[in-house]
Scaffold this motif. Structure first.
Motif, short mmCIF file in Angstrom:
data_model
loop_
_atom_site.label_atom_id
_atom_site.label_comp_id
_atom_site.label_asym_id
_atom_site.label_seq_id
_atom_site.Cartn_x
_atom_site.Cartn_y
_atom_site.Cartn_z
N GLY A 119 34.87 -54.80 -13.95
CA GLY A 119 36.29 -54.92 -13.47
C GLY A 119 36.86 -55.21 -11.81
N HIS A 120 38.65 -55.90 -11.66
CA HIS A 120 39.08 -55.63 -10.24
C HIS A 120 39.60 -55.37 -9.75
N ALA A 121 39.37 -54.58 -8.19
CA ALA A 121 40.50 -53.74 -8.46
C ALA A 121 42.63 -54.49 -8.13
N GLY A 122 42.06 -55.19 -7.98
CA GLY A 122 43.92 -55.74 -7.54
C GLY A 122 44.44 -54.98 -6.86
N TYR A 123 44.05 -54.95 -5.48
CA TYR A 123 44.35 -54.19 -4.54
C TYR A 123 45.43 -55.49 -3.86
N ASN A 124 44.36 -56.37 -3.24
CA ASN A 124 45.75 -57.67 -3.09
C ASN A 124 44.92 -58.79 -2.68
N PRO A 125 44.70 -59.52 -4.22
CA PRO A 125 44.12 -60.98 -4.80
C PRO A 125 44.20 -61.62 -3.39
N GLY A 126 42.87 -62.42 -3.33
CA GLY A 126 42.58 -63.06 -2.76
C GLY A 126 42.39 -62.89 -1.65
N ASN A 127 42.85 -61.38 -1.10
CA ASN A 127 41.61 -60.81 0.54
C ASN A 127 41.81 -58.97 0.08
N ASP A 128 40.91 -58.41 -0.54
CA ASP A 128 41.23 -57.46 -1.68
C ASP A 128 40.33 -56.58 -0.81
N ILE A 129 40.36 -55.55 0.00
CA ILE A 129 39.48 -54.75 0.83
C ILE A 129 38.71 -53.73 0.02
N VAL A 130 39.21 -53.81 -0.77
CA VAL A 130 38.65 -52.37 -2.34
C VAL A 130 37.90 -53.25 -3.01
N CYS A 131 38.16 -53.77 -3.53
CA CYS A 131 36.46 -54.49 -4.24
C CYS A 131 35.68 -55.18 -3.15
N SER A 132 35.67 -55.65 -2.01
CA SER A 132 34.75 -55.84 -1.13
C SER A 132 33.83 -54.63 -0.98
N ALA A 133 34.30 -54.02 -1.05
CA ALA A 133 33.98 -52.31 -0.60
C ALA A 133 32.75 -51.96 -1.61
N CYS A 134 33.64 -52.20 -3.06
CA CYS A 134 33.10 -52.24 -3.93
C CYS A 134 31.91 -52.87 -4.07
N SER A 135 31.81 -54.07 -3.90
CA SER A 135 31.45 -54.52 -3.70
C SER A 135 29.58 -54.47 -2.96
N VAL A 136 30.27 -54.29 -1.11
CA VAL A 136 28.86 -54.11 -0.56
C VAL A 136 28.00 -52.84 -0.92
N LEU A 137 29.01 -51.77 -1.23
CA LEU A 137 28.04 -50.80 -2.05
C LEU A 137 26.94 -50.77 -2.83
N PHE A 138 27.05 -51.78 -4.07
CA PHE A 138 26.63 -52.57 -5.05
C PHE A 138 24.87 -53.09 -4.70
N PHE A 139 25.55 -53.78 -3.38
CA PHE A 139 24.91 -55.23 -2.82
C PHE A 139 23.82 -53.89 -1.81
N THR A 140 24.17 -52.67 -1.72
CA THR A 140 23.25 -52.56 -0.57
C THR A 140 22.76 -51.66 -1.01
N LEU A 141 22.45 -50.55 -2.27
CA LEU A 141 21.89 -50.84 -3.35
C LEU A 141 20.77 -51.42 -3.48
N MET A 142 21.12 -52.50 -4.05
CA MET A 142 20.22 -52.77 -4.62
C MET A 142 18.55 -53.55 -3.55
N GLU A 143 19.94 -53.16 -2.10
CA GLU A 143 18.67 -54.01 -1.56
C GLU A 143 17.56 -52.68 -1.27
N GLU A 144 18.12 -52.52 -0.84
CA GLU A 144 17.70 -50.77 -0.34
C GLU A 144 16.50 -51.05 -2.22
#
Length: 96
Positions: A19-44
């Motif tokens: 899904g998508h957070a829909g917090y602020n489309p085009g500049n969504d800090i919630v979606c970005s935060a979730c993505s960063v956690l996913f990519f951090t786990l993948m890299e670790e």
């Protein structure tokens, strides 16, 4: 709404993000935060040479890790839980 689903079976962990957070489309800090956690786990998991399967698509990502680093999993899932607690209308966590 982003749904983060955690599943654990014996020596493997699966985490699915849909899904998508829909917090602020085009500049969504919630979606970005979730993505960063996913990519951090993948890299670790990659750096610690864990066997894993991945699917990374917009709005639908998945990681399955065999013999996961439990500390890293706990940190990442607690991060998702904190985001869900702060933005409950935009993120939900299941199974944690």
């Amino acid at each position: 709404m982003i749904t983060v689903t955690y599943e654990k079976k014996e020596n493997e962990v699966k985490i699915t993000i849909k899904g998508h957070a829909g917090y602020n489309p085009g500049n969504d800090i919630v979606c970005s935060a979730c993505s960063v956690l996913f990519f951090t786990l993948m890299e670790e998991m990659n750096l610690t040479r864990r066997e894993m399967a991945l699917r990374i698509m917009e709005g639908d990502s998945f990681i399955q890790v065999l013999e996961p680093d439990e500390t890293a999993i706990r940190v990442i899932m607690n991060g998702y839980k904190m985001i869900a607690d702060t933005y409950p209308e935009h993120v939900t966590v299941c199974g944690w």
